[in-house]
Write a protein that holds these residues in place. Structure first.
Motif, PDB file in Angstrom:
ATOM      1  N   CYS A 137      -8.831  -6.299  -5.332  1.00  0.00           N
ATOM      2  CA  CYS A 137      -7.981  -6.815  -4.257  1.00  0.00           C
ATOM      3  C   CYS A 137      -7.305  -8.137  -4.600  1.00  0.00           C
ATOM      4  O   CYS A 137      -6.535  -8.659  -3.784  1.00  0.00           O
ATOM      5  N   SER A 185      -1.819  -3.789  -4.404  1.00  0.00           N
ATOM      6  CA  SER A 185      -2.031  -4.625  -3.217  1.00  0.00           C
ATOM      7  C   SER A 185      -2.106  -6.117  -3.510  1.00  0.00           C
ATOM      8  O   SER A 185      -2.103  -6.921  -2.583  1.00  0.00           O
ATOM      9  N   GLN A 205       1.810  -5.998   7.311  1.00  0.00           N
ATOM     10  CA  GLN A 205       1.445  -4.686   6.771  1.00  0.00           C
ATOM     11  C   GLN A 205       1.762  -3.530   7.710  1.00  0.00           C
ATOM     12  O   GLN A 205       2.313  -2.516   7.292  1.00  0.00           O
ATOM     13  N   VAL A 218       2.002  -6.155   1.548  1.00  0.00           N
ATOM     14  CA  VAL A 218       0.748  -6.897   1.674  1.00  0.00           C
ATOM     15  C   VAL A 218       0.653  -8.119   0.757  1.00  0.00           C
ATOM     16  O   VAL A 218      -0.185  -8.988   0.966  1.00  0.00           O
ATOM     17  N   ASN A 250      -0.909   1.750  -4.844  1.00  0.00           N
ATOM     18  CA  ASN A 250      -1.592   0.674  -4.110  1.00  0.00           C
ATOM     19  C   ASN A 250      -1.650  -0.646  -4.888  1.00  0.00           C
ATOM     20  O   ASN A 250      -2.719  -1.202  -5.110  1.00  0.00           O
ATOM     21  N   TYR A 290       0.862  -1.176   0.000  1.00  0.00           N
ATOM     22  CA  TYR A 290       0.000   0.000   0.000  1.00  0.00           C
ATOM     23  C   TYR A 290       0.900   1.228   0.000  1.00  0.00           C
ATOM     24  O   TYR A 290       1.892   1.282   0.742  1.00  0.00           O
TER      25      TYR A 290
END
Length: 348
Positions: free
Chosen positions: A87, A38, A311, A341, A36, A6
């Motif tokens: 995600c 992720s 994280q 992450v 980001n 992130y």
């Protein structure tokens, strides 16, 4: 090894390391700026890397070429993910499709991939609808992963909001490759919150980790139909655990003997299970991750090391795996990196 992060803090994006599977040492090769990133996936031949860009209502997917000689990533292009807060991303073995889970909008999308690794605009989006028992976290659908079956015939989508694992048939030659299978979805206990899903490397078993209940579901898997049959539900926390629950990731050792699950919340641990001949799990122990909020983790291809992305403590911790017991032991080695992450490894 590729590390997705992130970027709300000090992180720049994707970090590339050389990881020694004999010694457990890691050295930084390069950094690629990306917002980001992720979750990552690597193309079957290792030439390309794809990242979701978890950027709110206008989620994106980025493609990069990877130079094995220098360890450098080079940006190719990006496309809309078709939803909010993507995600999870996976690519099929044909290299023709990437499949994305859009968490906040509760959808999954399919994007065609060109021969040069670039992404075309999405050609299909499937919207989940409904809600679950947990009114705060399950107010609507929340697709959290898109996992391909070993034979690449099916795609499995865990929906945290609906307490379901949905199954779709894949036809890679079609413009819209995903089609639903009647009565194929598996429902878990209300309020469980399915998150990530993994197949056993050699046997017809599959496992699902539930974020909200801190449990692991075991299934037998029918590769002909894509069907799942529930055989076990087991906690990923000690018997008398009273703290906050927030389970995250799940993986199986390359030898197929052990399963591992990461727990966030107050636990900050890895649950360790043995897998018996029937596919059922037996708890072996719990290992503190030496950090805060363990998200994804990875096991190296040789099965010697397990690496955890913490994280909130800005570290990737490297554990040695006991080949006989499956238990973990810290090597004393860590990688300091902001907000890690996601971890992915490419065998060189």
């Amino acid at each position: 090894m590729f590390v997705g992060t992130y970027t709300s803090g000090q992180s720049k994006g994707i970090y590339v390391y050389r990881f020694n599977t004999t010694t457990g040492d890691a050295s930084l090769l390069s950094t690629m700026e990306s917002k980001n990133p992720s979750y990552l996936t690597i193309s079957p031949g290792g030439k390309y890397v794809y990242a979701v860009n978890e950027t709110g209502d206008t989620g994106e997917v980025s493609s990069f070429s990877f130079d094995r000689g220098t360890g450098q990533l080079h940006f190719i292009n990006k496309q809309s993910s078709g939803g909010a807060d993507p995600c999870y991303i996976s690519e099929d073995k044909t290299g023709k499709w990437v499949f994305v889970a859009n968490y906040s909008s509760g959808s999954l999308s399919a994007l065609p991939v060109n021969a040069d690794g670039s992404l075309q605009p999405l050609s299909q989006i499937i919207q989940h609808t409904g809600s679950g028992a947990n009114k705060e976290r399950q107010e609507k659908a929340h697709v959290h992963s898109t996992v391909l079956s070993p034979d690449q015939h099916f795609l499995f989508a865990a929906d945290l909001g609906l307490d379901k694992e949905s199954v779709y048939h894949i036809s890679p030659e079609k413009k819209q490759p995903l089609s639903g299978i009647k009565d194929s979805a598996v429902t878990v206990d209300p309020g469980s919150g399915p998150r990530h899903f993994v197949f056993h490397p050699t046997k017809p078993y599959a496992y699902l980790i539930d974020e909200l209940s801190g449990t692991v579901e075991a299934f037998t898997y029918n590769s002909n139909t894509g069907g799942l049959k529930h055989v076990q539900r087991i906690s990923s926390h000690p018997q008398n655990y009273k703290g906050e629950i927030g389970s995250a990731d799940i993986h199986i050792s390359p030898n197929g003997k052990f399963l591992y699950a990461s727990n966030r919340g107050d636990a900050n641990s890895i649950a360790i299970y043995s897998i018996d001949d029937s596919g059922k799990l037996h708890i072996k122990g719990f290992e503190p991750v030496l950090g805060l909020i363990p998200r994804n983790f990875i096991i190296d291809p040789k099965g010697h090391f397990l690496l955890v992305a913490n994280q909130k403590s800005d570290n990737v911790v490297i554990f040695a795996i006991n080949q006989q017991t499956g238990l973990l032991k810290s090597t004393g080695k860590q990688i300091k990196i902001p907000n890690p992450v996601c971890l992915k490894m490419l065998k060189m």
